[in-house]
Design a protein around this motif. Structure first.
Motif, PDB file in Angstrom:
ATOM      1  N   HIS A 130      43.007  23.301  44.798  1.00  0.00           N
ATOM      2  CA  HIS A 130      42.307  23.144  43.525  1.00  0.00           C
ATOM      3  C   HIS A 130      43.042  22.094  42.709  1.00  0.00           C
ATOM      4  CE1 HIS A 130      40.731  23.794  39.501  1.00  0.00           C
ATOM      5  NE2 HIS A 130      39.734  24.392  40.077  1.00  0.00           N
ATOM      6  N   PRO A 131      42.343  21.075  42.224  1.00  0.00           N
ATOM      7  CA  PRO A 131      42.997  20.029  41.425  1.00  0.00           C
ATOM      8  C   PRO A 131      43.735  20.630  40.245  1.00  0.00           C
ATOM      9  CG  PRO A 131      40.726  19.441  41.941  1.00  0.00           C
ATOM     10  CD  PRO A 131      40.899  20.871  42.361  1.00  0.00           C
ATOM     11  N   GLY A 132      44.929  20.146  40.032  1.00  0.00           N
ATOM     12  CA  GLY A 132      45.688  20.576  38.869  1.00  0.00           C
ATOM     13  C   GLY A 132      46.686  21.669  39.156  1.00  0.00           C
ATOM     14  N   VAL A 133      46.572  22.344  40.320  1.00  0.00           N
ATOM     15  CA  VAL A 133      47.527  23.399  40.644  1.00  0.00           C
ATOM     16  C   VAL A 133      48.824  22.768  41.118  1.00  0.00           C
ATOM     17  CG1 VAL A 133      48.024  25.330  42.167  1.00  0.00           C
ATOM     18  CG2 VAL A 133      45.728  25.033  41.267  1.00  0.00           C
ATOM     19  N   ARG A 134      49.920  23.195  40.530  1.00  0.00           N
ATOM     20  CA  ARG A 134      51.234  22.678  40.907  1.00  0.00           C
ATOM     21  C   ARG A 134      52.094  23.848  41.345  1.00  0.00           C
ATOM     22  NH1 ARG A 134      49.902  20.811  36.143  1.00  0.00           N
ATOM     23  NH2 ARG A 134      51.382  22.168  35.067  1.00  0.00           N
ATOM     24  N   VAL A 135      52.644  23.768  42.564  1.00  0.00           N
ATOM     25  CA  VAL A 135      53.430  24.867  43.100  1.00  0.00           C
ATOM     26  C   VAL A 135      54.914  24.592  42.894  1.00  0.00           C
ATOM     27  CG1 VAL A 135      54.007  26.169  45.172  1.00  0.00           C
ATOM     28  CG2 VAL A 135      51.677  25.339  44.833  1.00  0.00           C
ATOM     29  N   ARG A 136      55.589  25.566  42.301  1.00  0.00           N
ATOM     30  CA  ARG A 136      57.014  25.414  42.089  1.00  0.00           C
ATOM     31  C   ARG A 136      57.760  25.593  43.395  1.00  0.00           C
ATOM     32  NH1 ARG A 136      57.592  29.374  36.849  1.00  0.00           N
ATOM     33  NH2 ARG A 136      56.374  28.126  35.414  1.00  0.00           N
ATOM     34  N   ALA A 150      41.436  36.740  25.004  1.00  0.00           N
ATOM     35  CA  ALA A 150      42.412  36.506  26.074  1.00  0.00           C
ATOM     36  C   ALA A 150      41.724  35.869  27.278  1.00  0.00           C
ATOM     37  CB  ALA A 150      43.080  37.821  26.475  1.00  0.00           C
ATOM     38  N   GLY A 151      40.535  36.374  27.615  1.00  0.00           N
ATOM     39  CA  GLY A 151      39.805  35.814  28.738  1.00  0.00           C
ATOM     40  C   GLY A 151      39.395  34.374  28.505  1.00  0.00           C
ATOM     41  N   TYR A 152      38.929  34.074  27.297  1.00  0.00           N
ATOM     42  CA  TYR A 152      38.517  32.702  27.001  1.00  0.00           C
ATOM     43  C   TYR A 152      39.727  31.761  26.930  1.00  0.00           C
ATOM     44  CZ  TYR A 152      33.711  34.140  26.057  1.00  0.00           C
ATOM     45  OH  TYR A 152      32.422  34.615  26.190  1.00  0.00           O
ATOM     46  N   ALA A 153      40.854  32.254  26.428  1.00  0.00           N
ATOM     47  CA  ALA A 153      42.061  31.422  26.392  1.00  0.00           C
ATOM     48  C   ALA A 153      42.530  31.116  27.809  1.00  0.00           C
ATOM     49  CB  ALA A 153      43.163  32.130  25.605  1.00  0.00           C
ATOM     50  N   ALA A 154      42.489  32.121  28.684  1.00  0.00           N
ATOM     51  CA  ALA A 154      42.880  31.901  30.076  1.00  0.00           C
ATOM     52  C   ALA A 154      41.904  30.961  30.782  1.00  0.00           C
ATOM     53  CB  ALA A 154      42.941  33.238  30.808  1.00  0.00           C
ATOM     54  N   ASP A 155      40.626  31.041  30.427  1.00  0.00           N
ATOM     55  CA  ASP A 155      39.626  30.110  30.958  1.00  0.00           C
ATOM     56  C   ASP A 155      39.981  28.683  30.579  1.00  0.00           C
ATOM     57  OD1 ASP A 155      37.176  28.368  30.471  1.00  0.00           O
ATOM     58  OD2 ASP A 155      36.193  30.049  31.487  1.00  0.00           O
ATOM     59  N   ALA A 156      40.314  28.460  29.308  1.00  0.00           N
ATOM     60  CA  ALA A 156      40.685  27.111  28.867  1.00  0.00           C
ATOM     61  C   ALA A 156      41.946  26.636  29.574  1.00  0.00           C
ATOM     62  CB  ALA A 156      40.892  27.098  27.353  1.00  0.00           C
ATOM     63  N   TYR A 157      42.906  27.545  29.719  1.00  0.00           N
ATOM     64  CA  TYR A 157      44.161  27.195  30.412  1.00  0.00           C
ATOM     65  C   TYR A 157      43.867  26.793  31.862  1.00  0.00           C
ATOM     66  CZ  TYR A 157      48.924  27.720  32.225  1.00  0.00           C
ATOM     67  OH  TYR A 157      50.148  27.506  32.827  1.00  0.00           O
ATOM     68  N   ALA A 158      42.963  27.513  32.515  1.00  0.00           N
ATOM     69  CA  ALA A 158      42.620  27.201  33.905  1.00  0.00           C
ATOM     70  C   ALA A 158      41.977  25.823  34.027  1.00  0.00           C
ATOM     71  CB  ALA A 158      41.679  28.270  34.458  1.00  0.00           C
ATOM     72  N   ARG A 159      41.143  25.454  33.065  1.00  0.00           N
ATOM     73  CA  ARG A 159      40.481  24.148  33.120  1.00  0.00           C
ATOM     74  C   ARG A 159      41.497  23.006  32.993  1.00  0.00           C
ATOM     75  NH1 ARG A 159      34.618  24.777  31.294  1.00  0.00           N
ATOM     76  NH2 ARG A 159      34.330  27.044  31.126  1.00  0.00           N
ATOM     77  N   LEU A 160      42.596  23.281  32.301  1.00  0.00           N
ATOM     78  CA  LEU A 160      43.618  22.253  32.110  1.00  0.00           C
ATOM     79  C   LEU A 160      44.686  22.266  33.192  1.00  0.00           C
ATOM     80  CD1 LEU A 160      44.168  22.579  28.253  1.00  0.00           C
ATOM     81  CD2 LEU A 160      42.979  20.726  29.445  1.00  0.00           C
ATOM     82  N   ASN A 161      44.954  23.445  33.770  1.00  0.00           N
ATOM     83  CA  ASN A 161      46.100  23.584  34.665  1.00  0.00           C
ATOM     84  C   ASN A 161      45.762  24.049  36.075  1.00  0.00           C
ATOM     85  OD1 ASN A 161      48.600  23.256  32.728  1.00  0.00           O
ATOM     86  ND2 ASN A 161      47.134  24.545  31.636  1.00  0.00           N
ATOM     87  N   GLY A 162      44.516  24.423  36.318  1.00  0.00           N
ATOM     88  CA  GLY A 162      44.132  24.775  37.681  1.00  0.00           C
ATOM     89  C   GLY A 162      44.027  26.250  37.971  1.00  0.00           C
ATOM     90  N   LEU A 163      44.651  27.112  37.173  1.00  0.00           N
ATOM     91  CA  LEU A 163      44.569  28.551  37.373  1.00  0.00           C
ATOM     92  C   LEU A 163      44.948  29.238  36.068  1.00  0.00           C
ATOM     93  CD1 LEU A 163      44.128  30.915  39.400  1.00  0.00           C
ATOM     94  CD2 LEU A 163      46.596  30.855  39.816  1.00  0.00           C
ATOM     95  N   GLY A 164      44.112  30.158  35.604  1.00  0.00           N
ATOM     96  CA  GLY A 164      44.380  30.873  34.361  1.00  0.00           C
ATOM     97  C   GLY A 164      44.410  32.370  34.602  1.00  0.00           C
ATOM     98  N   VAL A 165      45.203  33.080  33.791  1.00  0.00           N
ATOM     99  CA  VAL A 165      45.370  34.519  33.975  1.00  0.00           C
ATOM    100  C   VAL A 165      45.302  35.229  32.627  1.00  0.00           C
ATOM    101  CG1 VAL A 165      46.861  36.350  34.874  1.00  0.00           C
ATOM    102  CG2 VAL A 165      46.881  34.083  35.960  1.00  0.00           C
ATOM    103  N   CYS A 166      44.539  36.315  32.576  1.00  0.00           N
ATOM    104  CA  CYS A 166      44.596  37.199  31.422  1.00  0.00           C
ATOM    105  C   CYS A 166      44.958  38.596  31.905  1.00  0.00           C
ATOM    106  CB  CYS A 166      43.287  37.211  30.632  1.00  0.00           C
ATOM    107  SG  CYS A 166      41.872  37.963  31.467  1.00  0.00           S
ATOM    108  N   CYS A 167      45.622  39.362  31.066  1.00  0.00           N
ATOM    109  CA  CYS A 167      46.088  40.696  31.432  1.00  0.00           C
ATOM    110  C   CYS A 167      45.620  41.694  30.374  1.00  0.00           C
ATOM    111  CB  CYS A 167      47.612  40.704  31.555  1.00  0.00           C
ATOM    112  SG  CYS A 167      48.309  42.296  32.031  1.00  0.00           S
ATOM    113  N   VAL A 168      44.937  42.728  30.816  1.00  0.00           N
ATOM    114  CA  VAL A 168      44.341  43.708  29.900  1.00  0.00           C
ATOM    115  C   VAL A 168      44.606  45.114  30.432  1.00  0.00           C
ATOM    116  CG1 VAL A 168      42.550  42.080  29.210  1.00  0.00           C
ATOM    117  CG2 VAL A 168      42.108  43.667  31.093  1.00  0.00           C
ATOM    118  N   THR A 169      44.237  46.100  29.653  1.00  0.00           N
ATOM    119  CA  THR A 169      44.335  47.476  30.110  1.00  0.00           C
ATOM    120  C   THR A 169      42.984  47.937  30.653  1.00  0.00           C
ATOM    121  OG1 THR A 169      45.231  49.662  29.561  1.00  0.00           O
ATOM    122  CG2 THR A 169      43.747  48.638  27.945  1.00  0.00           C
TER     123      THR A 169
END
Length: 249
Positions: A12-18, A103-122
Protein backbone atom coordinates in the motif's frame (compact mmCIF):
# COMPACT_ATOMS: atom_id res chain seq x y z
CA UNK A 1 15.78 -3.52 5.52
CA UNK A 2 15.44 -2.16 2.00
CA UNK A 3 13.48 -5.18 0.79
CA UNK A 4 11.03 -4.94 3.70
CA UNK A 5 10.43 -1.27 3.02
CA UNK A 6 9.94 -1.87 -0.67
CA UNK A 7 7.48 -4.70 -0.10
CA UNK A 8 5.37 -2.69 2.32
CA UNK A 9 5.28 0.20 -0.13
CA UNK A 10 4.06 -2.23 -2.79
CA UNK A 11 1.34 -3.49 -0.43
CA UNK A 12 0.00 0.00 0.00
CA UNK A 13 1.52 3.36 -0.98
CA UNK A 14 2.72 5.33 1.98
CA UNK A 15 3.33 2.40 4.33
CA UNK A 16 6.80 2.53 5.84
CA UNK A 17 8.14 -0.45 7.78
CA UNK A 18 10.51 0.17 10.63
CA UNK A 19 13.62 -1.96 11.08
CA UNK A 20 12.92 -4.93 13.33
CA UNK A 21 15.07 -3.97 16.33
CA UNK A 22 13.57 -6.70 18.47
CA UNK A 23 14.64 -9.43 16.02
CA UNK A 24 18.26 -8.34 16.15
CA UNK A 25 18.15 -7.79 19.89
CA UNK A 26 16.49 -11.12 20.60
CA UNK A 27 18.95 -12.97 18.38
CA UNK A 28 21.86 -11.38 20.21
CA UNK A 29 20.40 -12.18 23.62
CA UNK A 30 19.74 -15.83 22.75
CA UNK A 31 23.25 -16.25 21.36
CA UNK A 32 24.91 -14.77 24.41
CA UNK A 33 22.65 -16.63 26.83
CA UNK A 34 23.44 -19.95 25.18
CA UNK A 35 27.18 -19.45 25.53
CA UNK A 36 27.07 -17.98 29.01
CA UNK A 37 24.12 -18.85 31.28
CA UNK A 38 25.56 -16.60 33.97
CA UNK A 39 24.89 -13.64 31.69
CA UNK A 40 21.25 -14.65 31.40
CA UNK A 41 20.92 -15.08 35.16
CA UNK A 42 22.23 -11.57 35.71
CA UNK A 43 20.19 -10.02 32.90
CA UNK A 44 17.78 -7.17 33.68
CA UNK A 45 14.05 -7.76 33.50
CA UNK A 46 13.78 -6.01 30.13
CA UNK A 47 16.29 -8.49 28.70
CA UNK A 48 14.42 -11.48 30.08
CA UNK A 49 11.14 -10.17 28.68
CA UNK A 50 12.57 -10.49 25.16
CA UNK A 51 12.96 -14.25 25.71
CA UNK A 52 9.31 -14.74 26.73
CA UNK A 53 6.44 -15.29 24.30
CA UNK A 54 4.66 -12.02 23.64
CA UNK A 55 1.16 -11.57 24.99
CA UNK A 56 -1.51 -11.18 22.33
CA UNK A 57 -1.78 -7.45 23.01
CA UNK A 58 1.98 -7.01 22.82
CA UNK A 59 2.11 -8.95 19.58
CA UNK A 60 -0.62 -6.80 18.06
CA UNK A 61 0.93 -3.48 19.07
CA UNK A 62 4.36 -4.53 17.81
CA UNK A 63 2.84 -5.42 14.47
CA UNK A 64 1.34 -1.94 14.26
CA UNK A 65 4.68 -0.37 15.15
CA UNK A 66 6.38 -2.43 12.42
CA UNK A 67 3.94 -0.93 9.94
CA UNK A 68 4.94 2.58 11.04
CA UNK A 69 1.74 3.38 12.89
CA UNK A 70 2.92 6.21 15.12
CA UNK A 71 -0.49 7.33 16.48
CA UNK A 72 -3.61 5.49 17.60
CA UNK A 73 -6.82 7.47 18.07
CA UNK A 74 -9.48 6.48 20.53
CA UNK A 75 -11.51 6.64 23.70
CA UNK A 76 -10.40 4.32 26.53
CA UNK A 77 -12.87 2.05 28.27
CA UNK A 78 -12.68 -0.63 30.93
CA UNK A 79 -12.51 -3.44 28.36
CA UNK A 80 -9.65 -1.75 26.49
CA UNK A 81 -7.51 -0.25 29.28
CA UNK A 82 -4.90 -3.01 29.12
CA UNK A 83 -4.64 -2.69 25.36
CA UNK A 84 -4.28 1.10 25.66
CA UNK A 85 -1.32 0.59 28.02
CA UNK A 86 0.30 -1.78 25.54
CA UNK A 87 -0.12 0.72 22.72
CA UNK A 88 1.76 3.33 24.70
CA UNK A 89 4.39 0.79 25.82
CA UNK A 90 5.03 -0.06 22.15
CA UNK A 91 6.08 3.55 21.56
CA UNK A 92 2.90 4.51 19.75
CA UNK A 93 1.33 7.84 20.67
CA UNK A 94 -2.16 7.70 22.12
CA UNK A 95 -4.41 10.48 20.81
CA UNK A 96 -7.63 10.78 22.80
CA UNK A 97 -10.75 12.06 21.08
CA UNK A 98 -14.06 13.29 22.45
CA UNK A 99 -15.95 10.28 21.08
CA UNK A 100 -15.35 7.07 19.14
CA UNK A 101 -16.80 8.33 15.86
CA UNK A 102 -14.25 11.14 15.86
CA UNK A 103 -11.53 8.59 16.62
CA UNK A 104 -12.56 6.60 13.56
CA UNK A 105 -12.57 9.65 11.30
CA UNK A 106 -9.20 10.82 12.67
CA UNK A 107 -7.72 7.38 11.99
CA UNK A 108 -9.24 7.49 8.50
CA UNK A 109 -7.48 10.79 7.80
CA UNK A 110 -4.23 9.41 9.23
CA UNK A 111 -4.50 6.37 6.95
CA UNK A 112 -4.96 8.55 3.86
CA UNK A 113 -1.73 10.37 4.71
CA UNK A 114 0.36 7.50 6.06
CA UNK A 115 -0.98 4.28 4.56
CA UNK A 116 -2.59 2.69 7.63
CA UNK A 117 -4.76 4.16 10.39
CA UNK A 118 -5.87 2.71 13.72
CA UNK A 119 -8.56 3.60 16.22
CA UNK A 120 -9.08 1.87 19.56
CA UNK A 121 -12.44 1.71 21.33
CA UNK A 122 -14.26 -0.33 23.93
CA UNK A 123 -16.89 -2.97 23.29
CA UNK A 124 -20.47 -2.11 22.33
CA UNK A 125 -20.91 1.57 23.11
CA UNK A 126 -17.52 2.32 21.51
CA UNK A 127 -17.58 -0.16 18.66
CA UNK A 128 -21.04 0.80 17.45
CA UNK A 129 -20.14 4.49 17.68
CA UNK A 130 -17.15 3.91 15.38
CA UNK A 131 -19.21 1.85 12.92
CA UNK A 132 -20.06 4.79 10.63
CA UNK A 133 -16.39 5.71 10.29
CA UNK A 134 -15.62 2.12 9.34
CA UNK A 135 -18.41 2.16 6.76
CA UNK A 136 -17.02 5.35 5.27
CA UNK A 137 -13.54 3.84 5.08
CA UNK A 138 -14.98 0.78 3.36
CA UNK A 139 -16.83 2.90 0.80
CA UNK A 140 -13.74 4.97 0.02
CA UNK A 141 -11.16 2.15 0.25
CA UNK A 142 -9.21 3.40 3.24
CA UNK A 143 -7.00 0.92 5.18
CA UNK A 144 -8.38 1.42 8.69
CA UNK A 145 -7.98 -0.92 11.67
CA UNK A 146 -10.66 -0.76 14.37
CA UNK A 147 -9.37 -2.25 17.63
CA UNK A 148 -12.07 -3.04 20.15
CA UNK A 149 -11.58 -4.21 23.68
CA UNK A 150 -14.16 -6.77 24.74
CA UNK A 151 -15.52 -8.79 27.68
CA UNK A 152 -13.78 -11.93 28.86
CA UNK A 153 -13.48 -14.77 26.35
CA UNK A 154 -15.44 -16.94 28.80
CA UNK A 155 -18.43 -14.64 28.34
CA UNK A 156 -18.44 -15.43 24.61
CA UNK A 157 -18.46 -19.18 25.08
CA UNK A 158 -20.67 -19.51 28.18
CA UNK A 159 -24.02 -21.24 27.76
CA UNK A 160 -27.03 -18.89 27.92
CA UNK A 161 -27.88 -17.91 31.47
CA UNK A 162 -24.67 -19.34 32.95
CA UNK A 163 -23.08 -15.92 33.42
CA UNK A 164 -24.35 -12.41 34.05
CA UNK A 165 -24.77 -10.31 30.92
CA UNK A 166 -21.66 -8.09 30.55
CA UNK A 167 -22.29 -4.37 30.47
CA UNK A 168 -22.40 -2.73 27.02
CA UNK A 169 -23.75 -6.01 25.59
CA UNK A 170 -26.88 -5.78 23.42
CA UNK A 171 -27.95 -9.35 24.11
CA UNK A 172 -26.65 -12.76 25.08
CA UNK A 173 -25.08 -12.90 21.64
CA UNK A 174 -21.75 -11.18 22.28
CA UNK A 175 -20.85 -11.59 18.63
CA UNK A 176 -23.42 -8.92 17.72
CA UNK A 177 -20.76 -6.23 17.33
CA UNK A 178 -18.64 -8.40 15.06
CA UNK A 179 -21.68 -9.29 12.97
CA UNK A 180 -22.50 -5.59 12.54
CA UNK A 181 -19.00 -4.99 11.17
CA UNK A 182 -19.20 -7.91 8.74
CA UNK A 183 -20.99 -5.73 6.18
CA UNK A 184 -18.55 -2.81 6.36
CA UNK A 185 -15.17 -4.48 6.90
CA UNK A 186 -13.00 -6.72 4.77
CA UNK A 187 -12.38 -8.84 7.87
CA UNK A 188 -13.94 -8.85 11.34
CA UNK A 189 -12.35 -11.15 13.89
CA UNK A 190 -12.87 -11.91 17.58
CA UNK A 191 -9.56 -13.10 19.04
CA UNK A 192 -10.67 -15.80 21.48
CA UNK A 193 -7.62 -18.09 21.43
CA UNK A 194 -4.12 -16.86 22.31
CA UNK A 195 -2.58 -19.71 20.31
CA UNK A 196 -4.39 -18.66 17.13
CA UNK A 197 -4.23 -14.90 17.63
CA UNK A 198 -0.91 -14.25 15.87
CA UNK A 199 -2.11 -15.83 12.65
CA UNK A 200 -5.49 -14.09 12.88
CA UNK A 201 -3.85 -10.70 13.50
CA UNK A 202 -1.45 -11.08 10.58
CA UNK A 203 -4.22 -12.26 8.26
CA UNK A 204 -6.37 -9.26 9.17
CA UNK A 205 -3.55 -6.75 8.71
CA UNK A 206 -2.59 -8.39 5.44
CA UNK A 207 -6.19 -8.13 4.24
CA UNK A 208 -6.40 -4.49 5.31
CA UNK A 209 -3.28 -3.53 3.37
CA UNK A 210 -3.87 -5.64 0.28
CA UNK A 211 -7.51 -4.66 -0.20
CA UNK A 212 -7.21 -1.12 1.17
CA UNK A 213 -10.33 -1.78 3.24
CA UNK A 214 -11.03 -1.53 6.99
CA UNK A 215 -10.87 -4.48 9.40
CA UNK A 216 -12.14 -5.08 12.93
CA UNK A 217 -10.03 -6.82 15.58
CA UNK A 218 -12.09 -7.51 18.69
CA UNK A 219 -9.88 -8.44 21.64
CA UNK A 220 -11.31 -9.82 24.91
CA UNK A 221 -9.54 -8.28 27.89
CA UNK A 222 -8.19 -11.61 29.20
CA UNK A 223 -6.86 -12.66 25.80
CA UNK A 224 -5.03 -9.33 25.44
CA UNK A 225 -2.92 -10.29 28.47
CA UNK A 226 -2.62 -13.98 27.59
CA UNK A 227 0.53 -15.61 26.24
CA UNK A 228 0.40 -18.61 23.91
CA UNK A 229 0.82 -22.01 25.53
CA UNK A 230 1.93 -23.73 22.34
CA UNK A 231 4.62 -21.23 21.33
CA UNK A 232 2.35 -20.25 18.45
CA UNK A 233 3.93 -16.82 18.04
CA UNK A 234 7.10 -17.25 20.09
CA UNK A 235 10.58 -17.09 18.62
CA UNK A 236 10.83 -16.58 14.89
CA UNK A 237 7.11 -15.97 14.33
CA UNK A 238 6.98 -13.24 16.95
CA UNK A 239 10.02 -11.43 15.59
CA UNK A 240 9.56 -11.84 11.85
CA UNK A 241 8.39 -8.60 10.24
CA UNK A 242 4.97 -8.67 8.62
CA UNK A 243 6.43 -7.36 5.38
CA UNK A 244 9.00 -10.17 5.37
CA UNK A 245 6.24 -12.74 5.74
CA UNK A 246 4.33 -11.16 2.87
CA UNK A 247 7.44 -11.41 0.71
CA UNK A 248 7.91 -15.08 1.58
CA UNK A 249 4.44 -15.78 0.22
Amino acid sequence: RRSRKKLAADAHPGVRVRGEFSAQFSSLVVSEATSDMATLAAAPDALLDELQPLSVGEYLTRRLAELSVSCVFGVPGDYSLGLCDMIIHAGIRWVGTCNELNAGYAADAYARLNGLGVCCVTYGVGGFSALNACAGAYAESVPLVVLSGAPSSADYTARPGARALPHHALSRDLFAQRKAYDAVAAASVVLLDADLAATQIDDALRTCLRTSKPVLLELPMDVAQARPTSGAHAGATAHAGLAQRLRDE
